[in-house]
Design a protein around this motif. Sequence first.
Motif, PDB file in Angstrom:
ATOM      1  N   LEU A   1       0.832  -1.209   0.000  1.00 30.56           N
ATOM      2  CA  LEU A   1       0.000   0.000   0.000  1.00 30.56           C
ATOM      3  C   LEU A   1       0.864   1.256   0.000  1.00 30.56           C
ATOM      4  O   LEU A   1       0.556   2.245  -0.666  1.00 30.56           O
ATOM      5  CB  LEU A   1      -0.938   0.005   1.222  1.00 30.56           C
ATOM      6  CG  LEU A   1      -2.035  -1.058   1.202  1.00 30.56           C
ATOM      7  CD1 LEU A   1      -2.865  -0.996   2.485  1.00 30.56           C
ATOM      8  CD2 LEU A   1      -2.946  -0.886  -0.019  1.00 30.56           C
TER       9      LEU A   1
ATOM     10  N   ARG B   1       0.790   4.078  -2.948  1.00 34.43           N
ATOM     11  CA  ARG B   1       0.403   5.475  -2.660  1.00 34.43           C
ATOM     12  C   ARG B   1       1.517   6.449  -3.039  1.00 34.43           C
ATOM     13  O   ARG B   1       1.273   7.511  -3.627  1.00 34.43           O
ATOM     14  CB  ARG B   1       0.065   5.606  -1.165  1.00 34.43           C
ATOM     15  CG  ARG B   1      -0.462   6.967  -0.762  1.00 34.43           C
ATOM     16  CD  ARG B   1      -1.831   7.216  -1.394  1.00 34.43           C
ATOM     17  NE  ARG B   1      -2.269   8.593  -1.211  1.00 34.43           N
ATOM     18  CZ  ARG B   1      -1.942   9.603  -2.019  1.00 34.43           C
ATOM     19  NH1 ARG B   1      -1.144   9.386  -3.065  1.00 34.43           N
ATOM     20  NH2 ARG B   1      -2.397  10.818  -1.800  1.00 34.43           N
TER      21      ARG B   1
ATOM     22  N   LEU C   1      -2.428  -1.360 -10.450  1.00 31.64           N
ATOM     23  CA  LEU C   1      -3.324  -0.374  -9.841  1.00 31.64           C
ATOM     24  C   LEU C   1      -4.481  -0.044 -10.781  1.00 31.64           C
ATOM     25  O   LEU C   1      -4.304  -0.085 -12.007  1.00 31.64           O
ATOM     26  CB  LEU C   1      -2.560   0.929  -9.566  1.00 31.64           C
ATOM     27  CG  LEU C   1      -1.303   0.819  -8.708  1.00 31.64           C
ATOM     28  CD1 LEU C   1      -0.594   2.179  -8.670  1.00 31.64           C
ATOM     29  CD2 LEU C   1      -1.662   0.382  -7.300  1.00 31.64           C
ATOM     30  N   ASP C   2      -5.618   0.345 -10.198  1.00 29.61           N
ATOM     31  CA  ASP C   2      -6.696   0.842 -11.056  1.00 29.61           C
ATOM     32  C   ASP C   2      -6.497   2.351 -11.252  1.00 29.61           C
ATOM     33  O   ASP C   2      -5.595   2.940 -10.639  1.00 29.61           O
ATOM     34  CB  ASP C   2      -8.079   0.453 -10.476  1.00 29.61           C
ATOM     35  CG  ASP C   2      -8.488   1.295  -9.277  1.00 29.61           C
ATOM     36  OD1 ASP C   2      -7.743   2.238  -8.915  1.00 29.61           O
ATOM     37  OD2 ASP C   2      -9.544   1.014  -8.698  1.00 29.61           O
TER      38      ASP C   2
ATOM     39  N   ALA D   1      -7.834   4.822 -10.043  1.00 25.51           N
ATOM     40  CA  ALA D   1      -7.915   5.614  -8.813  1.00 25.51           C
ATOM     41  C   ALA D   1      -6.736   5.325  -7.884  1.00 25.51           C
ATOM     42  O   ALA D   1      -6.645   5.866  -6.785  1.00 25.51           O
ATOM     43  CB  ALA D   1      -9.227   5.316  -8.101  1.00 25.51           C
TER      44      ALA D   1
ATOM     45  N   LYS E   1      -6.041   2.318  -6.624  1.00 27.34           N
ATOM     46  CA  LYS E   1      -6.338   1.180  -5.744  1.00 27.34           C
ATOM     47  C   LYS E   1      -5.562  -0.056  -6.223  1.00 27.34           C
ATOM     48  O   LYS E   1      -5.445  -0.280  -7.429  1.00 27.34           O
ATOM     49  CB  LYS E   1      -7.851   0.906  -5.785  1.00 27.34           C
ATOM     50  CG  LYS E   1      -8.343   0.049  -4.679  1.00 27.34           C
ATOM     51  CD  LYS E   1      -9.864   0.080  -4.621  1.00 27.34           C
ATOM     52  CE  LYS E   1     -10.350  -1.224  -4.076  1.00 27.34           C
ATOM     53  NZ  LYS E   1     -10.997  -2.117  -4.997  1.00 27.34           N
ATOM     54  N   VAL E   2      -5.060  -0.851  -5.249  1.00 31.93           N
ATOM     55  CA  VAL E   2      -4.298  -2.051  -5.614  1.00 31.93           C
ATOM     56  C   VAL E   2      -5.256  -3.118  -6.145  1.00 31.93           C
ATOM     57  O   VAL E   2      -6.208  -3.512  -5.466  1.00 31.93           O
ATOM     58  CB  VAL E   2      -3.514  -2.599  -4.395  1.00 31.93           C
ATOM     59  CG1 VAL E   2      -2.852  -3.931  -4.725  1.00 31.93           C
ATOM     60  CG2 VAL E   2      -2.482  -1.584  -3.923  1.00 31.93           C
ATOM     61  N   LEU E   3      -5.017  -3.570  -7.384  1.00 33.52           N
ATOM     62  CA  LEU E   3      -5.865  -4.598  -7.996  1.00 33.52           C
ATOM     63  C   LEU E   3      -5.306  -5.989  -7.734  1.00 33.52           C
ATOM     64  O   LEU E   3      -6.041  -6.929  -7.460  1.00 33.52           O
ATOM     65  CB  LEU E   3      -5.943  -4.380  -9.508  1.00 33.52           C
ATOM     66  CG  LEU E   3      -6.700  -3.138  -9.993  1.00 33.52           C
ATOM     67  CD1 LEU E   3      -6.528  -2.966 -11.497  1.00 33.52           C
ATOM     68  CD2 LEU E   3      -8.183  -3.268  -9.644  1.00 33.52           C
TER      69      LEU E   3
END
Length: 249
Positions: free
Chosen positions: A76, A80, A105-106, A108, A110-112
Amino acid sequence: MRLAGIDLGSRAIKVVVVRADGGILEQRSADTTFDPLRQCQELLDGLRFDRIQATGYGRHLFRDVYEKACIVSEILAHARGAIAAEPRVRAVLDIGGQDTKAIALDPAGKVLKFEMNDRCAAGTGKFLEVMARAFGLSVHDFGPFAEAAHRPCKISSMCTVFAESEATSLMARGEPPMNIAFGLHLAVAARSVAMLRRVTACGPVAFTGGVARNSCIRRLLEDALEGQLLIAAEPQFIGALGAALLLRG
Ligand code: ADP
């Protein structure tokens, strides 16, 4: 509000302090020794911050002593930090001292999906350090040395112990050392690209961690990813930056 992130890595401890708007105020680092907590104390000495979050393999140790500290996973934190350094990023490749991570990542941030190699030194910064030493070089000089090669030697083992003996045998057969070094770099880069493909990373990739300072690995990844590689000015601080920024919620 001043927010600090501290990344307790296997090779280096990194600290970043940011303002509430995310602007970097200060960053410091020191090589990890056998007394990481004392080093943390020295690195934090004189730094002003209101909250602190730790990441990296030593984060639990840190929280045992700094009870008010928060902790966050390296996945994370790197995600970030990478997005903050470059919002176009859709994947992260972090090669540190003793592990490699590929994170998709997507849009936004976010971790996919992620994959992490932390079982052995194969393909990590430690692998490059051991190989550099076999050539009588520092890890700082190993990348430029390999870049002077005319053609790479094929290295078939990624195990640090076997690859070192393979390199030594090639040297004994009279192969130019630069070509062997280039082959070792190619093996690390190929392994990293395969990890990125397995997490189905697509779009710009942020290369983070200390190995992103190796010019040969950088060039090989740039070629393999066809210009999709993004590297911050100081890629080794991205995890600490992310840990600090995640305190903003
Ligand atoms: P960790 O978080 O595990 O402490 P880092 O992300 O700090 O690891 O990366 C450490 C690795 O980075 C070292 O093992 C080394 O291979 C590599 N490295 C550090 N500095 C340099 C440099 N100036 N040039 C090339 N490689 C470097």
